[in-house]
Enzyme design. Sequence first.
Site, PDB file in Angstrom:
ATOM      1  CE  LYS A 176      -3.373   0.090   2.939  1.00 17.28           C
ATOM      2  NZ  LYS A 176      -4.767   0.414   3.287  1.00 17.28           N
TER       3      LYS A 176
ATOM      4  NE  ARG B  91      -6.260   3.941   5.041  1.00 21.20           N
ATOM      5  CZ  ARG B  91      -7.569   3.806   4.758  1.00 21.20           C
ATOM      6  NH1 ARG B  91      -8.115   2.618   4.699  1.00 21.20           N
ATOM      7  NH2 ARG B  91      -8.293   4.871   4.539  1.00 21.20           N
TER       8      ARG B  91
ATOM      9  CG  MET C  49      -2.490  -7.149   9.974  1.00 17.71           C
ATOM     10  SD  MET C  49      -0.752  -6.909   9.707  1.00 17.71           S
ATOM     11  CE  MET C  49      -0.757  -6.295   8.050  1.00 17.71           C
TER      12      MET C  49
ATOM     13  NE  ARG D  59      -6.234  -4.449  -2.502  1.00 21.98           N
ATOM     14  CZ  ARG D  59      -6.756  -4.486  -1.286  1.00 21.98           C
ATOM     15  NH1 ARG D  59      -5.982  -4.345  -0.236  1.00 21.98           N
ATOM     16  NH2 ARG D  59      -8.054  -4.639  -1.115  1.00 21.98           N
TER      17      ARG D  59
ATOM     18  CG  HIS E 286      -4.973 -45.484  -2.417  1.00 23.83           C
ATOM     19  ND1 HIS E 286      -6.225 -45.785  -2.891  1.00 23.83           N
ATOM     20  CD2 HIS E 286      -4.096 -46.085  -3.243  1.00 23.83           C
ATOM     21  CE1 HIS E 286      -6.114 -46.546  -3.945  1.00 23.83           C
ATOM     22  NE2 HIS E 286      -4.833 -46.763  -4.183  1.00 23.83           N
TER      23      HIS E 286
ATOM     24  CB  SER F 188      11.594 -40.601 -13.661  1.00 20.95           C
ATOM     25  OG  SER F 188      10.364 -39.953 -13.426  1.00 20.95           O
TER      26      SER F 188
ATOM     27  CB  CYS G  59       6.997 -39.369 -12.630  1.00 23.84           C
ATOM     28  SG  CYS G  59       7.812 -40.644 -11.659  1.00 23.84           S
TER      29      CYS G  59
ATOM     30  CE1 TYR H 275       9.543 -36.711 -17.222  1.00 17.91           C
ATOM     31  CE2 TYR H 275      11.628 -36.800 -18.410  1.00 17.91           C
ATOM     32  CZ  TYR H 275      10.682 -37.406 -17.609  1.00 17.91           C
ATOM     33  OH  TYR H 275      10.855 -38.688 -17.177  1.00 17.91           O
TER      34      TYR H 275
END
Lengths: 905, 905
Positions: free
Chosen positions: A35, A105, A116, A349, A470, A793, A861, A881
């Site tokens: 701010k 503020r 706040m 903002r 799971h 991987s 992975c 990757y």
Amino acid sequence: MAQLKRCYLFNEDMAALQKKLEAQGRELRDLLGGKGANLCLMTNAGIPVPPGFTITTDTCIDFVEAGGQFPDGLEDEVLDSLHKLEEQTGKRLGDADNPLLVSVRSGAKFSMPGMMDTVLNLGMREEVAEEMARVTGDERFVWDAYRRFVMMFGDVVKGIDREVFEDCLTEVKRLEGVTEDIEVSAAGLRAVVELEKQVYEEQLGEEFPVDPQEQLFATIRAVFGSWNNDRAIAYRELNRIAHDLGTAVNIQTMVFGNMGEDSGTGVAFTRNPATGKKEIYGDYLVNAQGEDVVAGIRTPMAISELDKKMPEIYQEFSGICERLEKFYHDVQDMEFTVENGKLWMLQTRNGKRTALAAVKIAVDLFDEGLITQEEALMLVPPQQLDQLLHPQFDPAAREDSATYPHLTVGVNASPGAAAGKVVFTAEEAVAAAEEGERVVLVRHETSPEDIRGMAAAEGILTSTGGKTSHAAIVGRMMGKPCVVGCSAMVIDYDKGQFVAADQVVAEGEFVSIDGASGEVMLGDVPTTESDIILGLKGDEAAQQTEVYQYYTRFMPWADESRSLGVQTNADTPGDAELAVLLGAGGIGLARTEHMFFGEERLPAFQRMVIAENAEEREAAAAELLPYQREDFYGILKAMDNKPVIIRLLDPPLHEFLPDDPEDQQVLAELTGKSAAEIEDIVEGLDEANPMLGHRGCRLGVTFPTIYRMQVRAIFQAACQLKQEGYNPIPEVMIPVVGIVGELEIIREYSEQIAEEVITQTGVELEYKIGTMIEIPRACLVADEIAQVTDFFSFGTNDLTQMTFGFSRDDVEGKFIPAYVTQHIIAVSPFESIDQDGVGKLMEMGVKLGRQANAALEIGICGEHGGEPASVEFCHRIGLDYVSCAPLRVPIARLAAAQAQIEHPR
Amino acid sequence: MAQLKRCYLFNEDMAALQKKLEAQGRELRDLLGGKGANLCLMTNAGIPVPPGFTITTDTCIDFVEAGGQFPDGLEDEVLDSLHKLEEQTGKRLGDADNPLLVSVRSGAKFSMPGMMDTVLNLGMREEVAEEMARVTGDERFVWDAYRRFVMMFGDVVKGIDREVFEDCLTEVKRLEGVTEDIEVSAAGLRAVVELEKQVYEEQLGEEFPVDPQEQLFATIRAVFGSWNNDRAIAYRELNRIAHDLGTAVNIQTMVFGNMGEDSGTGVAFTRNPATGKKEIYGDYLVNAQGEDVVAGIRTPMAISELDKKMPEIYQEFSGICERLEKFYHDVQDMEFTVENGKLWMLQTRNGKRTALAAVKIAVDLFDEGLITQEEALMLVPPQQLDQLLHPQFDPAAREDSATYPHLTVGVNASPGAAAGKVVFTAEEAVAAAEEGERVVLVRHETSPEDIRGMAAAEGILTSTGGKTSHAAIVGRMMGKPCVVGCSAMVIDYDKGQFVAADQVVAEGEFVSIDGASGEVMLGDVPTTESDIILGLKGDEAAQQTEVYQYYTRFMPWADESRSLGVQTNADTPGDAELAVLLGAGGIGLARTEHMFFGEERLPAFQRMVIAENAEEREAAAAELLPYQREDFYGILKAMDNKPVIIRLLDPPLHEFLPDDPEDQQVLAELTGKSAAEIEDIVEGLDEANPMLGHRGCRLGVTFPTIYRMQVRAIFQAACQLKQEGYNPIPEVMIPVVGIVGELEIIREYSEQIAEEVITQTGVELEYKIGTMIEIPRACLVADEIAQVTDFFSFGTNDLTQMTFGFSRDDVEGKFIPAYVTQHIIAVSPFESIDQDGVGKLMEMGVKLGRQANAALEIGICGEHGGEPASVEFCHRIGLDYVSCAPLRVPIARLAAAQAQIEHPR
């Protein structure tokens, strides 16, 4: 380090300050808060902002560290800035003749809306009020401002319950016989002030302070202190904001929207944050202060009305909106006040927005020439894309709690909306789905035996487990909505019902679960399907929708920017095809264990497990071979021309054998063994810690029949496709490797089988043999392993479990939440890669691996492959990757693009 | 690198070769094998050694790597060396007029007795035999040598079962009506050769080769190949010898101990390897070849007899013994042959010996001025000290011959007391040991195939063989009690029994053998503590024993040399006191969980676990406090003036609750809950992978009542002792730390409690608060953790489990043995620290930890702390101390001394 001040006036030279901070690797808002920085920047740009100054975040940290004491010299600096402010405005704080009133503020680096505290109208006292009333001729306004100040100061600074003050106003309204605040007379408001001061004295045993400097310092202290109030801490945890940033304090000249009909206050976005439409969007209240808008006490008018009421103001405001978007390169969320026909900007903002709006705004800003393609990519939080891909409940219907009572809220494990009839077993789910029924599978928890049932269900609902249980993992993998850990839901399998919110829900009744919010509702809440997925699948109507069109313009930009590949985790041709539509470059992980749970397959698999000699074992394997070949054929065909990494069997064998005596009896009959023998075998395979047991490549070494069969099936399927004119690219992945010798043995026989099948069929086939890196030791000896593997991987799920010594089944629901609450960890390491620990092992693995084998391909992975912070980390440590569930592929693509933009490689 | 040859004659300049090798960081025996190096060195020193040459170990490796092909140029080099040998001896291989016969023997860097193959009398053929017979006039000797050669060549080189050849001899004995080999006539032996050659032809379909070079190269190939036969691999695994060293091949002129009564062969040690006594110790067989001694077929005479029979030879031999000890600075184990009154040394090597002998010899050699104190320390393998501390038979019980009838007395080949069930095969021994049974392996004689069975047995008992028979050598090497040559014991394998002293002892009955006295008793004779422990505890009779006196002279040398501290893992005052007697400097790990299983304690502990509110929980904890205080009081008092590291509760809570319904019912009654409630609680605490679950400091964070109670008990006990005038040094250890925040929270409340108790009692008390490092992540973030801890203690058991992803319970019995067999690992990582993986994490932990906290004390309290190779590793990476079980303390002290000698720091 260049010396920084503790206080900065809004109109000081921000360019100079920015330069100083840059040398320290900091931004303006690191020091002044979001701010404060924006108020300063707007002031510097000549936009009308009420004058003021900002106390730095560093000061807050010093205050907190000193146990709530002002650092030396702060008071003098504040007073010095205050005097300059008084010079600018020609008013003086506490001066009855020409009083300066200020707001105080908080303003942290990251916006924490409403978290706040704020105090307005500071500097008010009896004499000031009377003189102001005389000068403005608006007694009502003055006493209203005063009574607000007393209330806020009492609440924010002294911790007196706000309601106590509200009661004073209520009392006066009762006396005057009115119902609305605005109807209370000036004398009434003055009476309210008196009442409030009495309340204050009663509660604290001291008079309300009249010294404006005393008021000011007490308020600054309170604002600094509010950095660590419970709400603020909770907000930061939820939003992963560091606790050591501190908040700035902004002290700003008050302007008043409640000075009459030519005054007012508003909150507005430069564009519509819900839809992204280019229109000034917001609310305006005539004759009101800002808090009235936010609090929603009076119903405001749409901001477009302002154009009619005060066209010049609207014009000016429009111009400012445009300038701000140009300046910030983003949509702005602003607060402003009109005081006696003069417009003042109080705050700006970057605006929060929905996924749809985010994508549309990004594309539009680019089209308008305001931002570059890369800036556009940075404007969409990757995680948000999720919203665009999952079916959603119809918003109107879900609010209708008479028709669809809310039952409970659990952990939002896999987003999306699902409704279906309650079933309690996987078998019922399968049976019902075959009948064309939609079902929701409700279990204490799920296990691999439930896979087919989970696949058949619309959604999964469990009473235990966390985000990586799971049910959650499989749910996300399958793109199934899933809510887990509904501890308030009590399931009674025997009675075929569960109870939640005092409601008994029987098998066959409809429930609706929202995997994005974790809500569970009774009944069949209607849903809307994602237009993007429909469109990608070829639905022409869906392709006409705005969301589809913006999505398909936006996402290719991500692909242009990123250097990190994105693959998918998919076990079926259907999943694989969806992932390709969503942008996957291949399959990074196809699990094979679920394939053994088919009706014809499981018995053969079980026979293989319990075989007493090589002959029996080989016979059972031979029976399974055609099924596996068919599985692999399907996936390789669906992924023609794309690499498909197939992981050999991972879980321990006991997962495939029945636990309960009845099923053991069935297996006994099937295999010609006694029930006691089966029980012995099951007990013999039972493990104290199956996670750390006889599984993965350990089976491949000691029990090679299964792996040999799987490898043969892979290459038979690939060679067959090759003969049919396709171009399959199979890659065999060996899990749970921790010692190079394990890999050597399995690689050797795998290559033998591959060459044998290739020779037999006479085709030419490129393939790779690689390994999961999921055992901590594998990272430590990655140089050895790299010499006998084509790729790594990272299996970060297991790697995290072992590096922390956390079994996620056992810790996620139990103490991980407590660890977050107690600040031991910022976020579950199963959600986002633990970069300090697990990440260090990964970095070591990458470094050692590439040193030993320059051609090594490295990916991930684990589920982290679809989580933006983890994707960024993978980019930074040089992975080739990431691989993730199909619906997370777009998220990973965008996160990868952002990573490349921020950390080019 | 200086070029090395493939073949070296024994009389080449070894000093020059040693210099060359030194430049490569290698020793002579790396290249020539132990046997070859010693033959060369003896020859260089002028000791009578039959001439010969050695083919290098490097050549063997090249051969193995080439898949069993000779490297280029080898044949020429061998022939060249052969020609030089022929020049030296004036004889020629295969020359009927002046034939050279050679032995071909393997010889690896590390002695692997009986593990690899040997062919003697190579160069023999029809014409050679006839000419030799003519020249020597000893037809019998020549044809005996020939028939041995055919048998060995057929067996070793061609893989024909040796028994097939034995049958030829048996057949001729039958025909000639004799029973002993020595009674067979020369013609008979010639007939045996013919029969053997027929057998050879039948089996292989080819004639027995007559070309001596063909014989030679085939034999060299076979010896190289024997490096990887199953027995050799098994031996290396058991003895942790690398598989890539290869064996050298020694080709040496034959000398014959079977040339008549002035010939013979012997095996001897320069000192008694069982007791360490300074005396030439061994066996001598008149008119025999060396293999007859080792095989134990004929019972030889003691070597002292030789002094009477051939005093000059004995004199010469004595002198050589002395020279060899001086040269090698160690006891020698030699083979020699007397051929027609001329002494030839065939082999020397450092002699294997019992622990008692090792210590005595080390001290004696020092006293004799032959070696330094440090050399003396290097002469005792630390692991062997175990033997000295093992229990011995209770003297009273062993006298009680009514209960434990004495069966017989044999040769006391390897000391120690062993009792177990009789088994007659190595396979049964292995199987029974896996079931947890104690067994004694009873055989006519043992052979290399029995190695695994011998390792599995408590002790070994044979009816034939002498002090240097296979059973005796291997028994001593393994530290297994062993009694051999019990000629009065008649074994009947078919009936599964033996008879001794008219007593029939069936398989499965208990026998007890005393390897120090050679006594064999029926039944399971009870044991008492070793004389060393009795002596350390003050028993004066025990203090007079030789073993006690040598032990107490030797061990302080270790303490003088070592830089690594040695602490103990002990949970009771008794264990702690024993450990101090054995040299522990303090307690490195006192576990507290066992303390909760006492009769009065468990219910209170259980009440604490199942408490539903803080009040109940605190009440249960308060009940436990006095018990814990008493426990800690006892240990701290026993360890006055020494640090005592007390580990707070480690296991998960469910370990303390009953699993079975009956016990749950009892608990229900005890706590006023319903059985169903208890069942629910138990189920709620149940974990899929308890190793990775809610335990250790995770309980300390989420369930602090227990830790707070334990910490209070520790400090109350310590302060009480302080008040009583003792000097307790308590150190609190927090287990399972993986995240610094866990430690911060627990450290904070622990310090508070400590200060509170200390203040209350008004004493001054030094204490530490530290952490186990057993979670892989703890090593990765050791710098963070080090800042809030006084010490690290590596918990290598759990660290190994998590780094490998190995649950010890689930993998040790299941696939670790298969991994060793398949060469995936050399030794279980639970036995010896995995230096490449786990060790790398430890090094990282030490480095990061010390960087962040220079005062950090670092130790290890996993079981590895008592294993010599691990102790050496801990020394090298800079740990301050190791901590191990009391009985392993002496082992650790000696291992630490050796580590410092070899790697000074």
